[in-house]
Every structure is written in C-alpha cells, then in structure tokens.
Design an enzyme around this catalytic site. Sequence first.
Site, mmCIF file in Angstrom:
data_model
loop_
_atom_site.group_PDB
_atom_site.id
_atom_site.type_symbol
_atom_site.label_atom_id
_atom_site.label_comp_id
_atom_site.label_asym_id
_atom_site.label_seq_id
_atom_site.Cartn_x
_atom_site.Cartn_y
_atom_site.Cartn_z
ATOM 1 N N VAL A 1 11.270 -4.449 3.168
ATOM 2 C CA VAL A 1 10.946 -4.565 4.600
ATOM 3 C C VAL A 1 11.232 -3.218 5.296
ATOM 4 C CG1 VAL A 1 11.533 -5.805 6.734
ATOM 5 C CG2 VAL A 1 11.491 -7.017 4.533
ATOM 6 N N ASP B 1 -2.322 -1.559 10.340
ATOM 7 C CA ASP B 1 -2.483 -1.515 8.879
ATOM 8 C C ASP B 1 -3.092 -2.797 8.313
ATOM 9 O OD1 ASP B 1 -1.490 1.013 8.497
ATOM 10 O OD2 ASP B 1 0.551 0.363 8.015
ATOM 11 N N SER C 1 0.369 -6.643 5.204
ATOM 12 C CA SER C 1 -0.295 -7.288 4.079
ATOM 13 C C SER C 1 -0.130 -8.807 4.168
ATOM 14 C CB SER C 1 0.306 -6.763 2.773
ATOM 15 O OG SER C 1 -0.212 -7.461 1.679
ATOM 16 N N LYS D 1 0.842 -1.211 0.000
ATOM 17 C CA LYS D 1 0.000 0.000 0.000
ATOM 18 C C LYS D 1 0.870 1.252 0.000
ATOM 19 C CE LYS D 1 0.830 1.237 4.556
ATOM 20 N NZ LYS D 1 1.565 2.418 4.973
ATOM 21 N N GLY E 1 4.199 -4.087 4.031
ATOM 22 C CA GLY E 1 4.471 -5.460 3.585
ATOM 23 C C GLY E 1 4.130 -6.506 4.639
ATOM 24 N N GLY E 2 4.587 -6.324 5.863
ATOM 25 C CA GLY E 2 4.333 -7.278 6.946
ATOM 26 C C GLY E 2 2.846 -7.357 7.268
HETATM 27 O O1 C5P Z 1 -0.046 -1.302 14.894
HETATM 28 P P1 C5P Z 1 1.363 -1.595 14.584
HETATM 29 O O2 C5P Z 1 1.918 -2.735 15.401
HETATM 30 O O3 C5P Z 1 1.647 -1.767 13.134
HETATM 31 O O4 C5P Z 1 2.208 -0.306 15.028
HETATM 32 C C1 C5P Z 1 3.582 -0.325 15.170
HETATM 33 C C2 C5P Z 1 4.002 0.863 16.030
HETATM 34 O O5 C5P Z 1 3.777 2.081 15.312
HETATM 35 C C3 C5P Z 1 3.226 1.009 17.317
HETATM 36 O O6 C5P Z 1 3.788 0.276 18.356
HETATM 37 C C4 C5P Z 1 3.316 2.502 17.570
HETATM 38 O O7 C5P Z 1 4.574 2.837 18.138
HETATM 39 C C5 C5P Z 1 3.294 3.092 16.172
HETATM 40 N N1 C5P Z 1 1.945 3.491 15.740
HETATM 41 C C6 C5P Z 1 1.341 4.586 16.333
HETATM 42 N N2 C5P Z 1 0.076 4.964 15.919
HETATM 43 C C7 C5P Z 1 -0.554 4.299 14.943
HETATM 44 C C8 C5P Z 1 0.061 3.179 14.322
HETATM 45 C C9 C5P Z 1 1.310 2.813 14.743
HETATM 46 O O8 C5P Z 1 1.902 5.215 17.230
HETATM 47 N N3 C5P Z 1 -1.763 4.703 14.546
#
Ligand code: C5P
Length: 320
Positions: free
Chosen positions: A121, A162, A130, A36, A127-128
């Site tokens: 990556v 995501d 998805s 994306k 990517g992860g």
């Molecule tokens: O949700 P995901 O594990 O992909 O997010 C990875 C990191 O990105 C979270 O631990 C956070 O630090 C940050 N993040 C955030 N706000 C979001 C999405 C991600 O702070 N809306």
Amino acid sequence: MIGLSGRNNYFAYAISALTQQPEFEVAQITLKSYAKLNLYLAVINKRRDNYHNLFTLFERISLYDTITLKSRGDPGINIISDSKDIPLDRSNLAFKSAELLQKRFCPGKGVDIKIIKRIPVGGGMGGGSSNAATVLLGLNKLWKLKLSAPKLVHFAGEIGSDVPFFIYRCPFAIGTGRGEKIKPLNSLKKTVIWHILAIRRINVPTPLIFREWDKHNFLAKSALTTHKRNVKILTSALRNKDLVSIKKALFNSLEQPAVKIYPDLAGIRRRLEGLGLECIMMSGSGPTFFALASSHDNAVSVSRQLQNKKLWEIHVVKTT
Ligand code: C5P
C-alpha cells in the site's frame, strides 16, 4: 504510438472477456488485480486543477491482489481484507467504484468485496487504482450492466488517474493527461521483462511528492517532444531487450523529489548497482524501486542476495 483504430481493436480484444455477458446468473466472481510500474514518468507541468500533466509508460506486472465480489440483495457495500493497511470505508477506491456503479445503474443492489492484499500500500505500484478497476470490470459482469469499454474507462478516470490503465488489461501502455488517457503499446504485446522489486516499508503519499516537485520545478515546463522521442527509444529498446539503451532511457521526474523527502531511498539504488544491476528506477511517486534482470534466474539469484532486509520487501516479477 499506434493509430486510433489499432487502439480500438486492441481494446476490444483486451477487455472483451469481461464485457461479454454470461447466460446464467453469476452470484460471485474472483479476479486478479495486477500492479503496475512506470518505466518512464515525466511530469510536464502543473495544471489549474492542481493535477499535473504526465507523459508515462506503464507496465503491468505479475504482482497481484485477489478480489472476490459477491452480489447482495440489499444496497450494502462492504469491504473485508487481510490487510490492516487499507481503509474499508468510502475512502477505498474499490468502494468508490462499487458506489459509482450502484448509484447510476443498480440502486437496489449491493456487494461484498474481499481484497487479499499483496501489492504494498502506498508503494507507487497502483494497488488501490488496480483494485478500483477490477471492481468496475467485475461488477459490470456480476450485475450484467453491459457497459461498453469506453464507458468503463470514463468511470475509471473519475475514480483516479491511474485507474483507466488497468481497465485496458494490456502489458504496456502510454499514459498522458493526468495519466488517465491511455494508448496500449501493440508493438510490445509479446515483450516480457523480469524485474527485481525493492520496496521500502513506508507509505509514501503521492500528493506530498508532487508538491515537492512543484517547489523546485514550478516554473519549468519540460518539452513534451523530448519525452515523446525518449519513450520511442525506450519502446524499441524494450522490444529488442537492449539493456544498454533501456538503461539510458528509463526516467522518473519524481525520483529526485522523493529522495529529497526520504533520503534513505537513495541507498537501495546504490545496493542494486552494487549487485551489478544497471537498469534501475523508482516507480510512480515511490518508494518502490525496480531493476531489470536479464532472465528469471538472474532475477531470483539477485533477489536472494537482497533478502533478510528488514526495511525492504523484495519481489521477483515479470510483465503480465
Ligand atoms: O488521481 P489520484 O486521486 O490518484 O491522485 C492522487 C493525488 O496525486 C492527487 O490529488 C494529486 O495531488 C496527485 N496527482 C497529481 N497529478 C497527477 C496524478 C496525481 O498531482 N497526474
């Protein structure tokens, strides 16, 4: 924006193929796991759970990993990949997807997951996430779980912010909350845009970029209404392929923090501008930069001028 019933119709259409059950036992399945871009990404505020509320416009693009799932008669979950850059253990989001479904529905079953990696990556192209969504969709079919679309979206949200976008399998959508609340954009169902991607060969950790945003913006609360208006303008500009309006409307709150930490990211914007491209933006938390091209030929000819760059990986992609 579309109403709830419209969203549900689109949703049912988009994922019906993968939730229908085959009449015979399937032992193996191979699926494309697309990347994306974020054409618009506004960080609204930091939340008590340390995540950030976002207002974002996702686009699914033609760059993809290939995932093969093979059912096992024992409870093992194994990942193999041609890439040395992804973890093969529990920390891989694809592993988390398989483990979540196994624990809840199929304790006796396992799966071999093969990931052919093309999406860089840590590149800001999901990517992860998805891959995780593809494993949820694939195992729903392989293990005949008959999980409804809303259930799959719910599990996807538990795995990562995501991940739900990729469950919808739509070309464009709005993401709110952490990015996990998705509304597909029906009005852009037929819109196809060509892009040149320039990806710096570094792995950018998303939390680092959000922390940098916090340092400079933690008191600021940007107006959601402004972002909603801007995304409406962007949506209609995309539908009309109006590059002048698209240029004005592209936005990413995380570009400045990313450039602050990795100053040489600014160079690719200048290089793309130097080639006559105007609609340029960073995706997600970076380091991928994308530019809109007027056609496939335009994208290919610009990308040729960017080749031989040791530090940058270049791709030509389109909305998918
Ligand atoms: O949700 P995901 O594990 O992909 O997010 C990875 C990191 O990105 C979270 O631990 C956070 O630090 C940050 N993040 C955030 N706000 C979001 C999405 C991600 O702070 N809306």
